[in-house]
Design an enzyme around this catalytic site. Structure first.
Site, PDB file in Angstrom:
ATOM      1  NE  ARG A  16       4.373  -1.149  12.613  1.00 26.79           N
ATOM      2  CZ  ARG A  16       3.251  -0.917  13.361  1.00 26.79           C
ATOM      3  NH1 ARG A  16       2.854   0.148  13.973  1.00 26.79           N
ATOM      4  NH2 ARG A  16       2.600  -2.271  13.273  1.00 26.79           N
ATOM      5  CG  LEU A  63       1.407  -2.437  -0.326  1.00 25.66           C
ATOM      6  CD1 LEU A  63       2.818  -3.010   0.351  1.00 25.66           C
ATOM      7  CD2 LEU A  63       1.696  -2.180  -1.835  1.00 25.66           C
ATOM      8  CG  ASN A  89       9.501  -5.631   6.118  1.00 20.22           C
ATOM      9  OD1 ASN A  89       9.653  -6.448   6.860  1.00 20.22           O
ATOM     10  ND2 ASN A  89       8.892  -4.477   6.590  1.00 20.22           N
ATOM     11  CB  SER A 144       6.237 -16.077   9.084  1.00 16.52           C
ATOM     12  OG  SER A 144       5.942 -16.628  10.086  1.00 16.52           O
ATOM     13  CE1 TYR A 158       1.796 -12.747   9.434  1.00 16.36           C
ATOM     14  CE2 TYR A 158       2.562 -14.883  10.472  1.00 16.36           C
ATOM     15  CZ  TYR A 158       3.053 -13.690   9.777  1.00 16.36           C
ATOM     16  OH  TYR A 158       4.161 -12.850  10.068  1.00 16.36           O
ATOM     17  CE  LYS A 162       4.161 -13.055   6.402  1.00 19.80           C
ATOM     18  NZ  LYS A 162       5.003 -11.978   5.856  1.00 19.80           N
TER      19      LYS A 162
HETATM   20  P1  NAD Z   1       5.083  -3.953  11.871  1.00 25.64           P
HETATM   21  O1  NAD Z   1       3.396  -4.187  12.106  1.00 25.64           O
HETATM   22  O2  NAD Z   1       5.701  -3.332  12.766  1.00 25.64           O
HETATM   23  O3  NAD Z   1       5.451  -3.441  10.354  1.00 25.64           O
HETATM   24  C1  NAD Z   1       4.725  -3.750   9.291  1.00 25.64           C
HETATM   25  C2  NAD Z   1       5.035  -2.777   7.973  1.00 25.64           C
HETATM   26  O4  NAD Z   1       3.962  -2.973   6.971  1.00 25.64           O
HETATM   27  C3  NAD Z   1       4.825  -1.473   8.606  1.00 25.64           C
HETATM   28  O5  NAD Z   1       5.771  -0.471   8.019  1.00 25.64           O
HETATM   29  C4  NAD Z   1       3.316  -1.025   8.045  1.00 25.64           C
HETATM   30  O6  NAD Z   1       3.283   0.094   7.445  1.00 25.64           O
HETATM   31  C5  NAD Z   1       3.438  -1.818   6.658  1.00 25.64           C
HETATM   32  N1  NAD Z   1       2.003  -2.010   6.219  1.00 25.64           N
HETATM   33  C6  NAD Z   1       0.999  -2.953   6.913  1.00 25.64           C
HETATM   34  N2  NAD Z   1      -0.151  -2.750   5.982  1.00 25.64           N
HETATM   35  C7  NAD Z   1       0.137  -2.023   4.945  1.00 25.64           C
HETATM   36  C8  NAD Z   1      -0.640  -1.632   3.902  1.00 25.64           C
HETATM   37  N3  NAD Z   1      -1.963  -1.939   3.808  1.00 25.64           N
HETATM   38  N4  NAD Z   1      -0.135  -0.585   3.044  1.00 25.64           N
HETATM   39  C9  NAD Z   1       1.287  -0.318   3.280  1.00 25.64           C
HETATM   40  N5  NAD Z   1       2.080  -0.699   4.041  1.00 25.64           N
HETATM   41  C10 NAD Z   1       1.403  -1.641   5.057  1.00 25.64           C
HETATM   42  O7  NAD Z   1       5.634  -5.367  11.573  1.00 25.64           O
HETATM   43  P2  NAD Z   1       6.990  -6.457  11.549  1.00 25.64           P
HETATM   44  O8  NAD Z   1       7.134  -7.306  12.948  1.00 25.64           O
HETATM   45  O9  NAD Z   1       7.928  -5.285  11.477  1.00 25.64           O
HETATM   46  O10 NAD Z   1       6.983  -7.173  10.313  1.00 25.64           O
HETATM   47  C11 NAD Z   1       7.364  -6.921   9.069  1.00 25.64           C
HETATM   48  C12 NAD Z   1       7.313  -8.401   8.308  1.00 25.64           C
HETATM   49  O11 NAD Z   1       7.691  -9.119   9.048  1.00 25.64           O
HETATM   50  C13 NAD Z   1       5.930  -8.906   8.092  1.00 25.64           C
HETATM   51  O12 NAD Z   1       5.832  -9.355   6.663  1.00 25.64           O
HETATM   52  C14 NAD Z   1       5.559  -9.934   9.100  1.00 25.64           C
HETATM   53  O13 NAD Z   1       4.691 -10.802   8.658  1.00 25.64           O
HETATM   54  C15 NAD Z   1       7.139 -10.566   8.902  1.00 25.64           C
HETATM   55  N6  NAD Z   1       7.246 -11.121  10.305  1.00 25.64           N
HETATM   56  C16 NAD Z   1       7.278 -10.501  11.574  1.00 25.64           C
HETATM   57  C17 NAD Z   1       7.485 -11.267  12.484  1.00 25.64           C
HETATM   58  C18 NAD Z   1       7.434 -10.724  14.100  1.00 25.64           C
HETATM   59  O14 NAD Z   1       7.441 -11.478  15.175  1.00 25.64           O
HETATM   60  N7  NAD Z   1       7.377  -9.322  14.157  1.00 25.64           N
HETATM   61  C19 NAD Z   1       7.856 -12.790  12.498  1.00 25.64           C
HETATM   62  C20 NAD Z   1       7.649 -13.339  11.316  1.00 25.64           C
HETATM   63  C21 NAD Z   1       7.707 -12.534  10.259  1.00 25.64           C
END
Ligand code: NAD
Length: 251
Positions: A16, A63, A89, A144, A158, A162
């Site tokens: 996702r 994880l 990711n 991030s 967090y 990062k």
């Molecule tokens: P999300 O919550 O929609 O997706 C996170 C993904 O990580 C999911 O597929 C989930 O299954 C997986 N995940 C989480 N915990 C897990 C575990 N214990 N075991 C296996 N898989 C696990 O988040 P997103 O917004 O798509 O974020 C993706 C990446 O981008 C992350 O590293 C997040 O820190 C980074 N990020 C997101 C944003 C934002 O605004 N959305 C901004 C900066 C960085």
């Protein structure tokens, strides 16, 4: 321009959000993708069907469990016998402040560092060991904006996780470039995904005001940047962090 034909790419957290858009971008550029999922097995399998069963494979791993990342990399290798690019990711962003009970604070720090940093580091280790047996490979770590700007008081863990991801990425780039290992970090600001949705809804006006481009980034833009880095078109950028934040934090 970006052609990823014949590249085998492992993407963590691909069921996702940003991860699924990274997988779509890599899949449309011709890559064979290994879609790692935590709880979202059904979503990962649907995405694999969308990309095409012959070019997509799914693997599950929690994880948050120490050691799971190592098993995940070996499961991923078993599909085609190689991984050319690793995209770390998967990540979590639970909240905790200094005013919460110590148990909550402590558990949140431990869980966040395990998923966002230790599991990622374990995967980087496995990938680097694999790459050095075959003349190189690429690591792309999703960090991030918080790594550089810091985050709110309820997300210090967090930001710290990062920041460490950026330092690890730079160390790999410097330490293993001679063995053909390339390492990049990508640092998004707000991206429209489930992780961010509730916060974005609540603080829409403030966030829009804070971003000169006027809106949060669509996850497809992170996918496009990752596809470019995975292509090998900019090998000499190894060690770099690419910002995707609408100029909300210009370093
Ligand atoms: P999300 O919550 O929609 O997706 C996170 C993904 O990580 C999911 O597929 C989930 O299954 C997986 N995940 C989480 N915990 C897990 C575990 N214990 N075991 C296996 N898989 C696990 O988040 P997103 O917004 O798509 O974020 C993706 C990446 O981008 C992350 O590293 C997040 O820190 C980074 N990020 C997101 C944003 C934002 O605004 N959305 C901004 C900066 C960085």
């Amino acid at each position: 321009m970006v052609d990823l034909t014949n590249k085998v790419i492992l993407i963590t957290g691909a069921s996702r959000g940003i991860g699924s858009e990274i997988a779509r971008a890599l899949g449309s550029a011709g890559a064979s993708v290994i879609l790692h999922h935590g709880r979202g097995a059904a979503e990962a399998e649907a995405l694999a069907r969308e990309i095409g069963a012959e070019r997509a494979h799914t693997v599950g791993a929690d994880l948050s469990r120490p050691g799971a990342a190592q098993t995940l990399f070996h499961d991923a290798l078993a599909w085609q016998g190689r991984v050319d690019v690793l995209v770390n990711n998967a990540g979590i962003a639970p909240t905790a402040t200094i005013d919460d009970p110590f148990e909550h604070w402590s558990a949140t720090w431990a869980q966040t560092l395990q998923v966002n940093l230790v599991a990622l580091a374990d995967l980087c280790r496995e990938a680097t060991l694999h790459y050095r047996t075959r003349g190189g490979g690429t690591i792309i770590n999703i960090a991030s904006r918080a790594a550089f700007r810091g985050d709110n008081p309820d997300a210090m863990h967090y930001a710290a996780s990062k920041g460490a991801v950026v330092a690890l990425t730079r160390s790999i780039a410097r330490g293993y470039a001679r063995e053909g290992v390339l390492a990049y970090a990508v640092a998004p600001g707000w991206v429209r995904t489930e992780m961010a949705e509730a916060y974005l809804r609540e603080h829409a006006a403030d966030i829009a005001r804070d971003i000169p481009l006027g809106d949060v980034a669509p996850p497809q833009e992170v996918g496009n940047v990752v596809a470019f880095l995975a292509s090998g078109l900019a090998r000499h950028m190894t060690g770099a962090t690419l910002d995707i934040n609408g100029a909300s934090y210009v370093r």
